[in-house]
Design a protein around this motif. Structure first.
Motif, PDB file in Angstrom:
ATOM      1  N   GLY A  71       0.819  -1.216   0.000  1.00  0.00           N
ATOM      2  CA  GLY A  71       0.000   0.000   0.000  1.00  0.00           C
ATOM      3  C   GLY A  71       0.849   1.260   0.000  1.00  0.00           C
ATOM      4  N   LEU A  72       1.878   1.283   0.844  1.00  0.00           N
ATOM      5  CA  LEU A  72       2.783   2.443   0.867  1.00  0.00           C
ATOM      6  C   LEU A  72       3.493   2.597  -0.473  1.00  0.00           C
ATOM      7  CD1 LEU A  72       4.526   2.231   4.378  1.00  0.00           C
ATOM      8  CD2 LEU A  72       2.805   3.885   3.634  1.00  0.00           C
ATOM      9  N   HIS A  73       4.006   1.481  -0.994  1.00  0.00           N
ATOM     10  CA  HIS A  73       4.742   1.547  -2.256  1.00  0.00           C
ATOM     11  C   HIS A  73       3.840   2.001  -3.389  1.00  0.00           C
ATOM     12  CE1 HIS A  73       7.144   0.193  -5.721  1.00  0.00           C
ATOM     13  NE2 HIS A  73       8.172   0.433  -4.931  1.00  0.00           N
ATOM     14  N   ASP A  74       2.640   1.436  -3.473  1.00  0.00           N
ATOM     15  CA  ASP A  74       1.707   1.825  -4.537  1.00  0.00           C
ATOM     16  C   ASP A  74       1.344   3.302  -4.469  1.00  0.00           C
ATOM     17  OD1 ASP A  74       1.785  -0.804  -5.373  1.00  0.00           O
ATOM     18  OD2 ASP A  74      -0.214  -1.313  -4.608  1.00  0.00           O
ATOM     19  N   ALA A  75       1.311   3.857  -3.257  1.00  0.00           N
ATOM     20  CA  ALA A  75       0.986   5.273  -3.070  1.00  0.00           C
ATOM     21  C   ALA A  75       2.212   6.174  -3.218  1.00  0.00           C
ATOM     22  CB  ALA A  75       0.349   5.487  -1.697  1.00  0.00           C
ATOM     23  N   GLY A  76       3.396   5.567  -3.362  1.00  0.00           N
ATOM     24  CA  GLY A  76       4.617   6.358  -3.501  1.00  0.00           C
ATOM     25  C   GLY A  76       5.103   6.965  -2.201  1.00  0.00           C
ATOM     26  N   PRO A  78       7.235   6.901   1.299  1.00  0.00           N
ATOM     27  CA  PRO A  78       8.382   6.229   1.901  1.00  0.00           C
ATOM     28  C   PRO A  78       7.983   5.467   3.168  1.00  0.00           C
ATOM     29  CG  PRO A  78       8.855   8.558   1.524  1.00  0.00           C
ATOM     30  CD  PRO A  78       7.395   8.352   1.266  1.00  0.00           C
ATOM     31  N   ALA A  79       8.560   4.274   3.325  1.00  0.00           N
ATOM     32  CA  ALA A  79       8.307   3.458   4.505  1.00  0.00           C
ATOM     33  C   ALA A  79       9.191   3.881   5.668  1.00  0.00           C
ATOM     34  CB  ALA A  79       8.551   1.986   4.183  1.00  0.00           C
ATOM     35  N   VAL A 114      15.240  13.334  -0.830  1.00  0.00           N
ATOM     36  CA  VAL A 114      15.052  12.603  -2.076  1.00  0.00           C
ATOM     37  C   VAL A 114      14.501  11.228  -1.698  1.00  0.00           C
ATOM     38  CG1 VAL A 114      17.372  11.563  -2.202  1.00  0.00           C
ATOM     39  CG2 VAL A 114      16.130  12.071  -4.322  1.00  0.00           C
ATOM     40  N   ILE A 115      13.766  10.610  -2.603  1.00  0.00           N
ATOM     41  CA  ILE A 115      13.156   9.299  -2.337  1.00  0.00           C
ATOM     42  C   ILE A 115      13.691   8.290  -3.342  1.00  0.00           C
ATOM     43  CG2 ILE A 115      10.997   7.993  -2.261  1.00  0.00           C
ATOM     44  CD1 ILE A 115       9.630  10.631  -1.380  1.00  0.00           C
ATOM     45  N   LEU A 116      14.165   7.147  -2.801  1.00  0.00           N
ATOM     46  CA  LEU A 116      14.697   6.077  -3.643  1.00  0.00           C
ATOM     47  C   LEU A 116      13.874   4.815  -3.462  1.00  0.00           C
ATOM     48  CD1 LEU A 116      16.499   3.788  -1.824  1.00  0.00           C
ATOM     49  CD2 LEU A 116      17.886   5.810  -1.508  1.00  0.00           C
ATOM     50  N   ASP A 117      14.001   3.917  -4.433  1.00  0.00           N
ATOM     51  CA  ASP A 117      13.353   2.607  -4.383  1.00  0.00           C
ATOM     52  C   ASP A 117      14.392   1.598  -3.929  1.00  0.00           C
ATOM     53  OD1 ASP A 117      12.129   0.121  -4.935  1.00  0.00           O
ATOM     54  OD2 ASP A 117      11.001   0.981  -6.602  1.00  0.00           O
ATOM     55  N   ASP A 118      14.116   0.870  -2.842  1.00  0.00           N
ATOM     56  CA  ASP A 118      15.105  -0.091  -2.338  1.00  0.00           C
ATOM     57  C   ASP A 118      15.098  -1.403  -3.119  1.00  0.00           C
ATOM     58  OD1 ASP A 118      12.935  -1.561  -1.306  1.00  0.00           O
ATOM     59  OD2 ASP A 118      13.586  -1.390   0.779  1.00  0.00           O
ATOM     60  N   GLY A 119      14.183  -1.558  -4.076  1.00  0.00           N
ATOM     61  CA  GLY A 119      14.113  -2.774  -4.870  1.00  0.00           C
ATOM     62  C   GLY A 119      13.571  -3.966  -4.100  1.00  0.00           C
ATOM     63  N   CYS A 120      13.164  -3.736  -2.857  1.00  0.00           N
ATOM     64  CA  CYS A 120      12.665  -4.811  -1.989  1.00  0.00           C
ATOM     65  C   CYS A 120      11.243  -4.532  -1.522  1.00  0.00           C
ATOM     66  CB  CYS A 120      13.600  -4.977  -0.796  1.00  0.00           C
ATOM     67  SG  CYS A 120      15.281  -5.380  -1.274  1.00  0.00           S
ATOM     68  N   GLY A 121      10.567  -3.601  -2.224  1.00  0.00           N
ATOM     69  CA  GLY A 121       9.179  -3.318  -1.908  1.00  0.00           C
ATOM     70  C   GLY A 121       8.926  -1.989  -1.218  1.00  0.00           C
ATOM     71  N   ASN A 122       9.981  -1.166  -1.063  1.00  0.00           N
ATOM     72  CA  ASN A 122       9.815   0.079  -0.310  1.00  0.00           C
ATOM     73  C   ASN A 122      10.448   1.276  -0.989  1.00  0.00           C
ATOM     74  OD1 ASN A 122       8.775  -1.006   2.370  1.00  0.00           O
ATOM     75  ND2 ASN A 122      10.594  -2.246   2.011  1.00  0.00           N
ATOM     76  N   TYR A 123       9.838   2.416  -0.714  1.00  0.00           N
ATOM     77  CA  TYR A 123      10.499   3.678  -1.000  1.00  0.00           C
ATOM     78  C   TYR A 123      11.137   4.132   0.302  1.00  0.00           C
ATOM     79  CZ  TYR A 123       8.157   3.989  -5.492  1.00  0.00           C
ATOM     80  OH  TYR A 123       7.734   3.738  -6.760  1.00  0.00           O
ATOM     81  N   VAL A 124      12.336   4.710   0.172  1.00  0.00           N
ATOM     82  CA  VAL A 124      13.098   5.189   1.318  1.00  0.00           C
ATOM     83  C   VAL A 124      13.421   6.653   1.072  1.00  0.00           C
ATOM     84  CG1 VAL A 124      15.283   4.973   2.575  1.00  0.00           C
ATOM     85  CG2 VAL A 124      14.122   2.911   1.738  1.00  0.00           C
TER      86      VAL A 124
END
Length: 129
Positions: A71-76, A78-79, A114-124
Motif C-alpha cells: 500500500g505504501l509503495h503503490d501510493a509512492g 516512503p516506509a 530525495v526518495i529512492l526505491d530499495d528494490g525490496c518493496g519500499n520507498y526510502v
C-alpha cells in the motif's frame, strides 16, 4: 528508555540485507540466513548491539505486513526516512550504482530530501541532517 529496534517489511530479507549493507552502507548487526533473519544498523551506531538501533528487515510473508508494504509503495510513500549529511552527494553516489529515485533531490520546508526505491518493496526517503 531508548529505541532498540524498528522494522521495515521487505519482499526478500536476504536481498534487502545485500542492498542495505552493500549499497546504502549499513552494517550487519545480526544475520541468521537459516531463519531468514537480518538486522542492520547505521555505520555510526556504535559497535555491537549496545547503543545501536537495529533495523529488522522483516519478511513480508504476513498478509497484514504485505498489504502495508504494498500500500505504501503503490501510493509512492516512503516506509522509512534515513538522515544523511548531504542528500545531493548521496543521490550522485547511489545513482552511479543504479539506484532508482522518484525524482531529483528537492528542498522543502523541512530541508533537502530525495526518495529512492530499495528494490525490496519500499520507498526510502533520504533527508539531510
Amino acid at each position: 528508555m531508548r529505541l532498540k529496534m524498528c522494522s521495515i517489511h521487505v519482499k526478500d530479507p536476504k536481498a534487502a540485507h545485500e542492498f542495505y549493507t552493500g549499497t546504502l552502507g549499513f552494517q550487519t548487526l545480526m544475520a541468521m540466513p537459516e531463519y531468514n533473519l537480518y538486522i542492520v544498523k547505521d555505520p555510526g551506531g556504535g559497535s555491537g548491539s549496545s547503543g545501536s538501533v537495529g533495523l529488522l528487515l522483516e519478511p513480508s510473508d504476513n498478509p497484514v505486513g504485505a498489504a502495508y508494504m504494498n500500500g505504501l509503495h503503490d501510493a509512492g510513500i516512503p516506509a522509512i526516512v534515513f538522515g544523511v549529511p548531504d542528500v545531493r552527494a548521496e543521490y550522485k553516489r547511489l545513482g552511479a550504482q543504479g539506484v532508482i529515485f522518484q525524482a531529483e533531490p528537492s528542498e522543502g520546508p523541512t530541508g533537502v530530501s530525495v526518495i529512492l526505491d530499495d528494490g525490496c518493496g519500499n520507498y526510502v526517503q533520504l533527508h539531510q541532517d
